[in-house]
Design a protein around this motif. Structure first.
Motif, PDB file in Angstrom:
ATOM      1  N   UNK A 167      41.691  36.280  20.314  1.00 53.19           N
ATOM      2  CA  UNK A 167      41.903  36.322  21.765  1.00 53.19           C
ATOM      3  C   UNK A 167      41.341  37.623  22.336  1.00 53.19           C
ATOM      4  N   UNK A 168      41.590  38.730  21.666  1.00 53.28           N
ATOM      5  CA  UNK A 168      41.089  40.029  22.136  1.00 53.28           C
ATOM      6  C   UNK A 168      39.560  40.048  22.104  1.00 53.28           C
TER       7      UNK A 168
ATOM      8  N   UNK B 274      44.322  39.562  33.469  1.00 51.05           N
ATOM      9  CA  UNK B 274      44.607  38.441  32.574  1.00 51.05           C
ATOM     10  C   UNK B 274      45.150  38.962  31.242  1.00 51.05           C
ATOM     11  N   UNK B 275      44.461  39.914  30.624  1.00 47.02           N
ATOM     12  CA  UNK B 275      44.907  40.414  29.322  1.00 47.02           C
ATOM     13  C   UNK B 275      46.205  41.216  29.462  1.00 47.02           C
ATOM     14  N   UNK B 276      46.304  42.009  30.522  1.00 49.65           N
ATOM     15  CA  UNK B 276      47.528  42.800  30.726  1.00 49.65           C
ATOM     16  C   UNK B 276      48.745  41.907  30.925  1.00 49.65           C
ATOM     17  N   UNK B 277      48.601  40.886  31.751  1.00 47.28           N
ATOM     18  CA  UNK B 277      49.719  39.968  31.993  1.00 47.28           C
ATOM     19  C   UNK B 277      50.069  39.192  30.731  1.00 47.28           C
ATOM     20  N   UNK B 278      49.064  38.686  30.050  1.00 49.27           N
ATOM     21  CA  UNK B 278      49.313  37.914  28.821  1.00 49.27           C
ATOM     22  C   UNK B 278      50.014  38.741  27.753  1.00 49.27           C
ATOM     23  N   UNK B 279      49.528  39.946  27.514  1.00 48.03           N
ATOM     24  CA  UNK B 279      50.157  40.781  26.480  1.00 48.03           C
ATOM     25  C   UNK B 279      51.554  41.233  26.893  1.00 48.03           C
ATOM     26  N   UNK B 280      51.767  41.472  28.159  1.00 43.08           N
ATOM     27  CA  UNK B 280      53.103  41.867  28.632  1.00 43.08           C
ATOM     28  C   UNK B 280      54.105  40.737  28.427  1.00 43.08           C
ATOM     29  N   UNK B 281      53.716  39.527  28.755  1.00 43.01           N
ATOM     30  CA  UNK B 281      54.615  38.373  28.590  1.00 43.01           C
ATOM     31  C   UNK B 281      54.926  38.151  27.109  1.00 43.01           C
ATOM     32  N   UNK B 282      53.900  38.174  26.274  1.00 46.53           N
ATOM     33  CA  UNK B 282      54.107  37.965  24.837  1.00 46.53           C
ATOM     34  C   UNK B 282      55.009  39.064  24.275  1.00 46.53           C
ATOM     35  N   UNK B 283      54.739  40.318  24.645  1.00 44.33           N
ATOM     36  CA  UNK B 283      55.557  41.437  24.158  1.00 44.33           C
ATOM     37  C   UNK B 283      57.009  41.287  24.608  1.00 44.33           C
ATOM     38  N   UNK B 284      57.217  40.934  25.865  1.00 41.62           N
ATOM     39  CA  UNK B 284      58.578  40.761  26.404  1.00 41.62           C
ATOM     40  C   UNK B 284      59.352  39.712  25.612  1.00 41.62           C
TER      41      UNK B 284
ATOM     42  N   UNK C 209      32.605  38.245  33.636  1.00 39.83           N
ATOM     43  CA  UNK C 209      33.460  38.448  34.815  1.00 39.83           C
ATOM     44  C   UNK C 209      33.248  39.825  35.433  1.00 39.83           C
ATOM     45  N   UNK C 210      32.206  40.525  34.995  1.00 46.24           N
ATOM     46  CA  UNK C 210      31.816  41.836  35.519  1.00 46.24           C
ATOM     47  C   UNK C 210      32.965  42.839  35.437  1.00 46.24           C
ATOM     48  N   UNK C 211      33.724  42.721  34.361  1.00 44.87           N
ATOM     49  CA  UNK C 211      34.847  43.647  34.107  1.00 44.87           C
ATOM     50  C   UNK C 211      35.735  43.814  35.347  1.00 44.87           C
ATOM     51  N   UNK C 212      35.978  42.719  36.004  1.00 45.25           N
ATOM     52  CA  UNK C 212      36.731  42.738  37.265  1.00 45.25           C
ATOM     53  C   UNK C 212      38.213  43.046  37.038  1.00 45.25           C
ATOM     54  N   UNK C 213      38.891  43.310  38.140  1.00 48.65           N
ATOM     55  CA  UNK C 213      40.337  43.546  38.076  1.00 48.65           C
ATOM     56  C   UNK C 213      41.065  42.311  37.563  1.00 48.65           C
ATOM     57  N   UNK C 214      40.617  41.132  37.944  1.00 50.15           N
ATOM     58  CA  UNK C 214      41.238  39.884  37.486  1.00 50.15           C
ATOM     59  C   UNK C 214      41.078  39.743  35.977  1.00 50.15           C
ATOM     60  N   UNK C 215      39.894  40.078  35.486  1.00 46.89           N
ATOM     61  CA  UNK C 215      39.626  40.027  34.037  1.00 46.89           C
ATOM     62  C   UNK C 215      40.604  40.931  33.286  1.00 46.89           C
ATOM     63  N   UNK C 216      40.840  42.135  33.786  1.00 41.70           N
ATOM     64  CA  UNK C 216      41.784  43.064  33.155  1.00 41.70           C
ATOM     65  C   UNK C 216      43.224  42.586  33.318  1.00 41.70           C
TER      66      UNK C 216
END
Length: 169
Positions: free
Chosen positions: A35-36, A55-65, A46-53
């Motif tokens: 996945x990483x 996605x990974x931040x939200x996904x990892x936060x949910x999994x970690x929680x 995705x031109x390293x957009x804020x949405x691209x970042x």
């Protein structure tokens, strides 16, 4: 006491056991790594957009929680099982102190006091010539009682007690 089969476990316990086993596997690590890698590869798309970042931040936060709760459930169960196994060993070993059964229920202050006792006991054990000599709270008390009983039969002890009685009158 009969061991109950899996069918008596509630849904959450069955799921937690499965998730703990699954997430602790090599396959789970490989999947997370994949996945990483996919996320990194899609960066230029995705031109390293804020949405691209995001996605990974939200996904990892949910999994970690969610994993925090699964890990805690697993640790609580493992801890309880270890305590029960240790209690069984203490209860079954003739030389062990039964006071140690359910020691986890003591307060922090009581545990600190007991730890000081064992530090002192370890120092005494280190002074013994015989490394096979056992030391426990009950053994220490038993040894003390045997010494006192033996001393009471000695003439010098009886004389000392008599003399102490005369001087205190």
């Amino acid at each position: 006491m009969a061991i109950q089969k899996h069918r008596n476990k509630n849904f959450f316990e069955r799921f937690a056991n499965w998730a703990t086993i699954a997430t602790g596997s090599s396959a789970a690590f490989i999947a997370a790594t994949a996945v990483i890698i996919i996320w990194i590869i899609t960066g230029p798309v995705f031109k390293y957009s804020d949405t691209w970042q995001l996605v990974i931040n939200t996904g990892t936060t949910i999994v970690t929680f969610l994993m925090v709760f699964l890990i805690q459930k697993s640790q609580n169960k493992d801890s309880k099982a270890v305590h029960l196994k240790l209690n069984e060993l203490l209860a079954s070993h003739q030389g062990a102190s039964n006071r140690m059964v359910n020691i986890e229920d003591l307060t922090e202050t009581e545990l600190d006091q007991l730890a000081k006792f064992y530090v002192k006991l370890a120092k005494l054990a280190g002074q013994d010539d015989d490394i096979t000599c056992t030391h426990s709270i009950d053994a220490a008390e038993e040894n003390h009682n045997e010494k006192i009983t033996s001393l009471k039969t000695k003439k010098h002890y009886q004389n000392a007690v008599r003399n102490r009685s005369k001087t205190h009158k």
